[in-house]
Structure formats: structure tokens, C-alpha cells
Design a protein around this motif. Sequence first.
Motif, PDB file in Angstrom:
ATOM      1  N   VAL A  23      -0.201  11.974   2.387  1.00 43.26           N
ATOM      2  CA  VAL A  23      -0.052  11.121   1.205  1.00 43.26           C
ATOM      3  C   VAL A  23       1.417  11.120   0.768  1.00 43.26           C
ATOM      4  N   PHE A  24       2.032  12.311   0.740  1.00 46.49           N
ATOM      5  CA  PHE A  24       3.405  12.418   0.254  1.00 46.49           C
ATOM      6  C   PHE A  24       4.465  12.158   1.326  1.00 46.49           C
ATOM      7  N   PHE A  25       4.211  12.549   2.564  1.00 47.25           N
ATOM      8  CA  PHE A  25       5.231  12.461   3.608  1.00 47.25           C
ATOM      9  C   PHE A  25       4.865  11.533   4.754  1.00 47.25           C
ATOM     10  N   GLY A  26       3.689  10.926   4.727  1.00 45.79           N
ATOM     11  CA  GLY A  26       3.229  10.091   5.829  1.00 45.79           C
ATOM     12  C   GLY A  26       4.169   8.951   6.173  1.00 45.79           C
ATOM     13  N   GLU A  27       4.747   8.353   5.165  1.00 40.72           N
ATOM     14  CA  GLU A  27       5.678   7.240   5.392  1.00 40.72           C
ATOM     15  C   GLU A  27       6.890   7.678   6.209  1.00 40.72           C
ATOM     16  N   ARG A  28       7.286   8.956   6.063  1.00 37.68           N
ATOM     17  CA  ARG A  28       8.478   9.467   6.752  1.00 37.68           C
ATOM     18  C   ARG A  28       8.188  10.064   8.125  1.00 37.68           C
ATOM     19  N   VAL A  29       6.964  10.561   8.336  1.00 38.98           N
ATOM     20  CA  VAL A  29       6.684  11.290   9.577  1.00 38.98           C
ATOM     21  C   VAL A  29       5.793  10.533  10.552  1.00 38.98           C
ATOM     22  N   PHE A  96      -4.258   6.479   1.042  1.00 33.13           N
ATOM     23  CA  PHE A  96      -2.914   6.381   1.620  1.00 33.13           C
ATOM     24  C   PHE A  96      -2.324   5.000   1.298  1.00 33.13           C
ATOM     25  N   PRO A  97      -2.030   4.744   0.037  1.00 35.06           N
ATOM     26  CA  PRO A  97      -1.614   3.391  -0.343  1.00 35.06           C
ATOM     27  C   PRO A  97      -0.275   2.949   0.242  1.00 35.06           C
ATOM     28  N   HIS A  98       0.577   3.884   0.630  1.00 41.87           N
ATOM     29  CA  HIS A  98       1.904   3.523   1.125  1.00 41.87           C
ATOM     30  C   HIS A  98       1.966   3.413   2.637  1.00 41.87           C
ATOM     31  N   LEU A  99       0.863   3.665   3.328  1.00 42.99           N
ATOM     32  CA  LEU A  99       0.877   3.610   4.784  1.00 42.99           C
ATOM     33  C   LEU A  99       0.377   2.251   5.274  1.00 42.99           C
ATOM     34  N   SER A 100       1.109   1.696   6.216  1.00 39.54           N
ATOM     35  CA  SER A 100       0.692   0.439   6.834  1.00 39.54           C
ATOM     36  C   SER A 100      -0.491   0.701   7.763  1.00 39.54           C
TER      37      SER A 100
END
Length: 135
Positions: A23-29, A96-100
Motif C-alpha cells: 500500500v505504501f511502497f507498491g508504486e515504487r517497488v 491499493f488505490p495508487h497501483l495501476s
Amino acid sequence: MKRYVLISCLGALVWLFATLFFVFFGERVLFSPGSASFFISLSLLISGTALLLWMITFLYSLFDQSKNAALTFGLIGTIVGLTFDAFSLANHHYVFPHLSDSKIIAFTVWMSFAYALYLIIPAVLNEWKKKAALI
């Protein structure tokens, strides 16, 4: 019975920790499958997951000295985690609202490997414990 409730709670904590990490780091990793960074990122995530699961399972087996404790931990933890992940993936737009969508696929690939590790690592530790008892 109390032991299974404890293991279920620990399994839920492992699931919560992993979910919050993404949730917090998924966009980066996480990277889209097929991209150049996907395999490297996935390899690092799986290696880190293996190390953490090894440590958690080892610590649990020190706490619970019963026969096949590590196997029980891995099996129940996998059941709890997969159940929660079924709901989190079904509602991934909220969890996971920020993950595509392509990063959700990458998360699902990691998750598949992680649950395989959640079953394999306790089995290996259980065998090592049996061999150590024979010596």
C-alpha cells in the motif's frame, strides 16, 4: 485450539505487514510485467520475502517447540493470507488505490511466489529440526 487461534493471528499479522508494505511502497517497488525492471524488482522482493519468512518461521519455531510447529505455522498462515488476499485483490481499487492494473498483476505474481515460500520454508525448517534431533 488456542494454538491455532494464535497461529491465525500471526498469519493475519504477516498478511497485514505485507499488504501495508505494498500500500505504501507498491508504486515504487512494483513494475509492469514485461518492463526491464520487472524481473530485477521481483527478484529483490522475493529474496527479501524469503529472508523475512525464514526469520519469522524460525522465531515461531523457537516459541512453539511442538512437533511440526513450523509446518502448522506455514499452512495456517497461508490459508489466512490467501483468504484475505482474495478479498483484497477483488477490491484492489480500494486496498491499493495508487497501483495501476499492470502493477496489480506484478503484485499478484509476487504474491504467488510469496505463498509458495510460505509453504516451502516451514517444510525445510521442519526437516532441519528433525535432522538435528537425530544427531
